[in-house]
Design a protein around this motif. Structure first.
Motif, mmCIF file in Angstrom:
data_model
loop_
_atom_site.group_PDB
_atom_site.id
_atom_site.type_symbol
_atom_site.label_atom_id
_atom_site.label_comp_id
_atom_site.label_asym_id
_atom_site.label_seq_id
_atom_site.Cartn_x
_atom_site.Cartn_y
_atom_site.Cartn_z
ATOM 1 N N MET A 1 0.853 -1.214 0.000
ATOM 2 C CA MET A 1 0.000 0.000 0.000
ATOM 3 C C MET A 1 0.878 1.249 0.000
ATOM 4 O O MET A 1 1.923 1.303 0.660
ATOM 5 C CB MET A 1 -0.850 0.026 1.286
ATOM 6 N N ALA A 2 0.449 2.196 -0.745
ATOM 7 C CA ALA A 2 1.171 3.470 -0.728
ATOM 8 C C ALA A 2 1.061 4.070 0.678
ATOM 9 O O ALA A 2 0.099 3.828 1.394
ATOM 10 C CB ALA A 2 0.574 4.419 -1.755
ATOM 11 N N PRO B 1 -0.043 6.447 3.334
ATOM 12 C CA PRO B 1 -1.205 7.344 3.311
ATOM 13 C C PRO B 1 -0.789 8.803 3.264
ATOM 14 O O PRO B 1 0.162 9.213 3.913
ATOM 15 C CB PRO B 1 -1.920 7.043 4.628
ATOM 16 N N ASN B 2 -1.533 9.517 2.510
ATOM 17 C CA ASN B 2 -1.302 10.954 2.390
ATOM 18 C C ASN B 2 -2.251 11.680 3.340
ATOM 19 O O ASN B 2 -3.126 12.431 2.933
ATOM 20 C CB ASN B 2 -1.566 11.362 0.933
ATOM 21 N N ILE B 3 -2.097 11.363 4.600
ATOM 22 C CA ILE B 3 -3.061 11.783 5.619
ATOM 23 C C ILE B 3 -2.257 12.287 6.811
ATOM 24 O O ILE B 3 -1.228 11.706 7.155
ATOM 25 C CB ILE B 3 -3.894 10.550 6.051
ATOM 26 N N HIS C 1 -4.505 -0.097 15.538
ATOM 27 C CA HIS C 1 -5.463 -0.707 14.615
ATOM 28 C C HIS C 1 -6.847 -0.087 14.617
ATOM 29 O O HIS C 1 -7.654 -0.402 13.754
ATOM 30 C CB HIS C 1 -5.622 -2.200 14.950
ATOM 31 N N PRO D 1 -7.940 5.370 13.188
ATOM 32 C CA PRO D 1 -7.373 5.639 11.861
ATOM 33 C C PRO D 1 -6.466 6.858 11.810
ATOM 34 O O PRO D 1 -5.463 6.853 11.099
ATOM 35 C CB PRO D 1 -8.613 5.810 10.982
ATOM 36 N N TRP E 1 4.572 -4.293 12.766
ATOM 37 C CA TRP E 1 3.764 -3.211 12.192
ATOM 38 C C TRP E 1 4.569 -1.919 12.109
ATOM 39 O O TRP E 1 3.997 -0.856 11.814
ATOM 40 C CB TRP E 1 2.519 -2.960 13.040
ATOM 41 N N ARG F 1 -0.569 -9.186 4.773
ATOM 42 C CA ARG F 1 -1.945 -8.698 4.832
ATOM 43 C C ARG F 1 -2.661 -9.009 3.522
ATOM 44 O O ARG F 1 -2.034 -9.045 2.453
ATOM 45 C CB ARG F 1 -1.963 -7.187 5.086
ATOM 46 N N LEU G 1 -10.383 -0.981 5.413
ATOM 47 C CA LEU G 1 -9.316 0.013 5.494
ATOM 48 C C LEU G 1 -8.864 0.259 6.928
ATOM 49 O O LEU G 1 -7.667 0.322 7.217
ATOM 50 C CB LEU G 1 -9.837 1.322 4.872
ATOM 51 N N HIS G 2 -9.823 0.366 7.849
ATOM 52 C CA HIS G 2 -9.479 0.846 9.189
ATOM 53 C C HIS G 2 -9.727 -0.146 10.316
ATOM 54 O O HIS G 2 -9.300 0.078 11.432
ATOM 55 C CB HIS G 2 -10.291 2.112 9.503
ATOM 56 N N ARG G 3 -10.496 -1.175 10.057
ATOM 57 C CA ARG G 3 -10.898 -2.017 11.189
ATOM 58 C C ARG G 3 -10.567 -3.499 11.003
ATOM 59 O O ARG G 3 -10.994 -4.329 11.789
ATOM 60 C CB ARG G 3 -12.400 -1.823 11.452
ATOM 61 N N PRO H 1 -7.164 -5.303 10.735
ATOM 62 C CA PRO H 1 -5.718 -5.106 10.697
ATOM 63 C C PRO H 1 -5.007 -5.968 9.660
ATOM 64 O O PRO H 1 -4.048 -5.510 9.029
ATOM 65 C CB PRO H 1 -5.284 -5.467 12.118
ATOM 66 N N LYS H 2 -5.481 -7.179 9.449
ATOM 67 C CA LYS H 2 -4.774 -8.070 8.527
ATOM 68 C C LYS H 2 -5.178 -7.882 7.077
ATOM 69 O O LYS H 2 -4.754 -8.651 6.214
ATOM 70 C CB LYS H 2 -4.990 -9.520 8.961
ATOM 71 N N GLU I 1 -5.633 -5.140 3.710
ATOM 72 C CA GLU I 1 -5.134 -3.883 3.158
ATOM 73 C C GLU I 1 -6.064 -3.533 1.999
ATOM 74 O O GLU I 1 -6.119 -4.271 1.024
ATOM 75 C CB GLU I 1 -3.697 -4.120 2.646
ATOM 76 N N LEU I 2 -6.793 -2.464 2.164
ATOM 77 C CA LEU I 2 -7.675 -2.063 1.069
ATOM 78 C C LEU I 2 -6.821 -1.382 0.010
ATOM 79 O O LEU I 2 -6.278 -0.293 0.255
ATOM 80 C CB LEU I 2 -8.768 -1.116 1.572
ATOM 81 N N TRP J 1 -5.657 7.529 1.619
ATOM 82 C CA TRP J 1 -5.075 6.386 2.336
ATOM 83 C C TRP J 1 -4.351 5.436 1.388
ATOM 84 O O TRP J 1 -3.959 4.347 1.775
ATOM 85 C CB TRP J 1 -6.171 5.623 3.079
ATOM 86 N N GLY J 2 -4.198 5.863 0.124
ATOM 87 C CA GLY J 2 -3.452 5.039 -0.805
ATOM 88 C C GLY J 2 -4.291 4.013 -1.540
ATOM 89 O O GLY J 2 -3.758 3.093 -2.148
#
Lengths: 373, 373, 373, 373
Positions: B1-2, B4-6, B29, B32, B57, C8, C28-30, C32-33, C35-36, C57-58
């Motif tokens: 995954m890239a 995040p741009n957050i 986890h 966010p 992680w 993941r 995405l957020h909930r 952990p394993k 990866e969106l 979020w990529g």
């Protein structure tokens, strides 16, 4: 109908106000082994009610209490007048050789209660009971059986509350002059429950079921809706804590402003479990699912909540007399409830924590401190 | 995954014991907008856990707290070590320019808490919050909104309890040496709720939401299951009453021996209604109808009951920092909670009722009596 | 943060409408394993949401489903588009070698569902699951564990209902053209639960946990608020009964007009006990005691009630793929649920009771009668 | 006591089995305006009970029903014998000019019920009522008042169940030969409630409160614990659905195997709300919090649950006679309940869905189909 060939207790009711009228009905129509033979009231409005509702059933109406006591064949009296004459009427009835069921409290004054006890002791063959109705409620009775059987180990903490629906008429404000105050008028029920459940301790080696002994009491309160209560040293919301010797604590709440209705609840907390009575109040088994959510009602008055307990009280008192067995609530316990209620009210007024030795004598804090050494 | 741009808050957790590990998971986890970048623990067992559960992680593990504070880009610290070092670590983090979320209590000693507040005041741009998790529970939040909106009139009486399932390991007995006692360890939550709900009084003309001012405190307790608690002046069942100036009363119960599990409940009683949280405890929505009756379970631990509240706490703290807005619980209030808890514990130990003037200074009973004139 | 050194699951979500956006957030957020890595939607409004909430979020956004399937490294797809394309997208994903979690139902048409199953069978190494969220709710999971462990004996009768809050917008009226009708859209959850709990029969000698075999179905319904539903052979209140071979019965109710909110409840009734899920609905642990009675709220929407179940579904699906173990809900069962739902809807429309032999073939009543001889 | 100078209804009870003895007690001790003057039973054991419990109260005991009807001054009879003679005794009493309260059902055979109605019509001045006790329960009465007042809009769906505690003695198996089957014996109460609540429809323009008209019935069942029930075409768990003309549906469940006790519950679902009676069953207000969770009991028997309703039934019947007003349950409705129960039982046995036209005549499915054109 032929006259029943049944031994029934001939009883009279003194006082036909709100509760007196109910007691009369309970003995007249809902206590098969009792026969309501007479009733007394000096109040014109109550007399009118009696003429319509009691006389046709063969109940003799009296406007003089002493005359009523002479009613032929009368065996017992249910005293349901205003609190201020409970003790006097009870003593008179005892002296006339009648069994007595007296509405709680015997008096709001401890010395007066002691006079009642003394009178009762002089006539040990008579049954004299102060009617703490909550003890006859099915849920409280089940909780007692479970406590006594050891289900929750040693009963250690008791929480109990008496919360009335707010009565905007101001009745209870005026009444506070005579009621003894919120702890004597409302929490006396909760105090009585503490004495009952704590003395049921199944782990106690003492088989006499002795009453727990008060060590200290403390109380606070506020006048949230009725500042005028302060005139009589009273409040509309009170919190009290009673510490007993040997590791038991009871704490109480009473309120005159519970919006949905009557909410009396009790937790008996033991070393192995807790019994919870009415944590989840409801009138019946109905819930309404509406666009505004789920709704249920609760009983509006003390009688709505405890009607069946009052009837059971009448029956158990009647049985105790007819079968010559001990009444379910002994007078010592009822006196102790008054003593504790009066002490809580004093603590509320003075702001002080009050201490007692094991014999029930007031000691000061330092005496207490010495006693602990 | 890239990447995040957050904009996310770079936070570290100090202490990876039972609660620390949970906080780490929440920030890693379940929050966010937060990024768990570091964690500290000197404990070998916790380190092993961290290597398995955090390091993969990308979380950097430290065995030296001061080193961790120097972690590049670190913005905030969640202090979740043992209570005895909460204050020291919080102050160090503040001095290092970090925002802090500290597990309750800041300390069991009032003067130490005052030092934390002083440190925080010196860095007013930092967010420092003591984590009273119960305030983030959905039911308590709803109750707050209803209270603040006037649904129950003036909040007048608060009853609240914290009852833990009995832990036969004796852990809490040993822990009582450091816990500050049952009122500081358990009822501190209930005290915090009293401060929160009472200061939400919608009828107050004071728009600053000032904390209610303590007038008196009194407490009693028993050691029903663990007599050894007496060594540390502690009990396993405590009842406390706090009287505030201007007509508000809070009363509390805490217990270490609730058999079915964790039962924390609260009633906020106002002049027009009552809000009841968890009078009717349950784990979920399942009931078993068996030959022995109807049965349900309740949460076994505090975390079982409040897991979602802890997550919400992490999220709200994160948001407060990122958006530079006030944290939901101010430090003054948390200090006041400690002050009241400590006073209750003192009252428990001395048997005395303690009095305070409106400025929070201890006065004797006579001073109090004079003040009332 | 360093890139996690964790295996993941790289997943994409197709469809970002109401439920799709939630699935995207869960992965995405909930979870952990998981990866969106990608998301697909052709809808402009959903795209705007994705650019604001996912892209930072990529997550790579696609407007072409086939292109998304080619996203580098993509392993799995969550299909959350409108029901009408569930099957097509699921099959395409399978054929592209992706694991699939598809929102229920796979299709409202049985032959289409069969095509999905055929596609899945051709790629037995892929995990394909239809997301019946209710199976992941904590209370339903506990009920399952108790059923499987024998607590209630043989599960014999199941009652289950899906009741939505009335939506005055008329959305569900228009939607009924595509929904398959109330039994396929709403009660499909309840049907799935019947298959799940009945096949958990602990008294069965069959260890394969075979699905129960439908013997007959019958349904009736009314249009109480939305007569226009009749155009699509649909109703806003339906009652259906499904009889299984070997002595099990499930009966269902669904409604579009429950005023307080979402009320889904289930009873699993066995020879030794009953498990009741949500007989006593509530949003949380708060009750308001007001002058109008005691009040509580219930969840407003299906998602309000089952949010945590959806998250758990995402996690369990992810774990099943990563650990190469069976998904929690097998496709045969999901197909059977559609078959039963479609049959109930047909019974509703025709007024007829429908019969099946043990192989699942439709028989007429007389064939049925003969079969019973 | 003097003989009451009150007009009381002179009533006799026929049958002193389990329910008969209770009825006798209700009229003797709990219905002030009734006077139990006679009782009939041919059973030796019941006679012994009557001699001990009724005779001393002046009740004349008969072993010949016809003789009892001649008891001087007798005005009414409560028929509480076995179901098989309900009708015959009721007719005899009517013909002897007595008012009749008959235990449900009048008969398990529709033609016999019709004979009772015919007899009653010939004596229109007599009050004849079939005792569906559930209608006199406080929660059901409140639900009726709310329904009739429009709180839930149009009552549209009714769900109701009668679930008995399992009786391992096998009594109900033998009894099924005479009971008419589970739908006639148990669900008849639920059917009666459907007729009652649906005819209270406040949106109806028909002010006569006409009974809803049955369109179709269908039922299924299983013998989960007692396979021998099959000999009499009966089951121990039954599910039935009744569709009424004009958009109302009632669905029922009955069971003989509910482990904790008696659980009868009902939902009246309207277009604007739902009334739920006994979704959350309990004996009283007590819950036990033990190490095994939270526990409560439910009533063990039908009488435990409905004792007060039976008493209220006796009082209302008595009042109706004394005041010459309509009895609360009309006979047409009670006949309709039997008709529906018998039809459900037939559907259970035949496996067929049964159809009726608006006049109540059976039509075949095709006739029905034609009718719908």
């Amino acid at each position: 109908m032929a006259q029943p060939n049944i031994r029934r207790l001939r009883i009279a009711v003194s006082g036909l106000g709100r509760m007196g009228a109910r007691h009369a009905n309970h003995f007249l129509h809902r206590t098969p082994k009792a026969e309501l033979v007479a009733a007394f009231t000096p109040e014109e409005r109550e007399l009118a009610w009696a003429r319509e509702n009691l006389e046709p059933w063969g109940v003799k109406i009296y406007t003089d209490y002493d005359e009523m006591l002479k009613h032929e064949g009368l065996e017992a009296v249910c005293v349901a007048t205003v609190t201020t004459v409970h003790a006097e009427q009870t003593i008179k009835a005892i002296e006339a050789g009648k069994h007595v069921l007296c509405e709680k409290p015997l008096s709001t004054k401890l010395d007066v209660v002691q006079q009642v006890l003394a009178a009762a002791k002089r006539q040990p063959h008579l049954k004299v009971m102060c009617g703490f109705s909550r003890r006859f409620d099915a849920s409280y009775l089940s909780a007692y059986a479970l406590t006594a059987s050891g289900s929750i180990g040693r009963p250690t903490i008791l929480r109990s509350q008496t919360c009335d629906k707010y009565d905007p008429s101001g009745f209870f404000v005026a009444y506070s002059e005579f009621s003894g105050g919120i702890f004597v008028d409302c929490n006396i029920h909760d105090i009585d429950l503490a004495l009952w459940y704590f003395s049921a301790d199944p782990t106690s080696t003492n088989k006499k079921k002795e009453l727990p002994k008060v060590k200290s009491v403390v109380a606070v309160g506020v006048t949230a809706l009725e500042p005028d209560l302060a005139k009589h040293g009273d409040v509309d919301n009170g919190v009290g804590v009673v510490e007993f010797y040997d590791g038991q604590i009871a704490y109480f709440y009473s309120s005159r402003m519970n919006p949905p209705g009557q909410h009396d609840s009790t937790e008996i907390i033991g070393t192995k479990g807790k019994l919870s009575v009415n944590a989840n109040p409801t009138t019946g088994l109905l819930e309404s699912h509406l666009s505004t959510g789920i709704h249920r009602d609760i009983p509006q008055t003390y009688y709505d909540r405890f009607e069946h307990a009052f009837v059971e009280e009448a029956r158990q008192f009647t049985d105790a007399v007819l079968d010559d067995k001990a009444v379910p609530i002994d007078l010592e316990s009822s006196m102790e409830a008054v003593r504790i209620g009066v002490a809580l009210q004093e603590s509320l007024r003075s702001g002080k924590k009050l201490w007692f030795d094991r014999e029930g004598k007031r000691v000061d804090e330092d005496g207490q401190a010495r006693a602990r050494l």
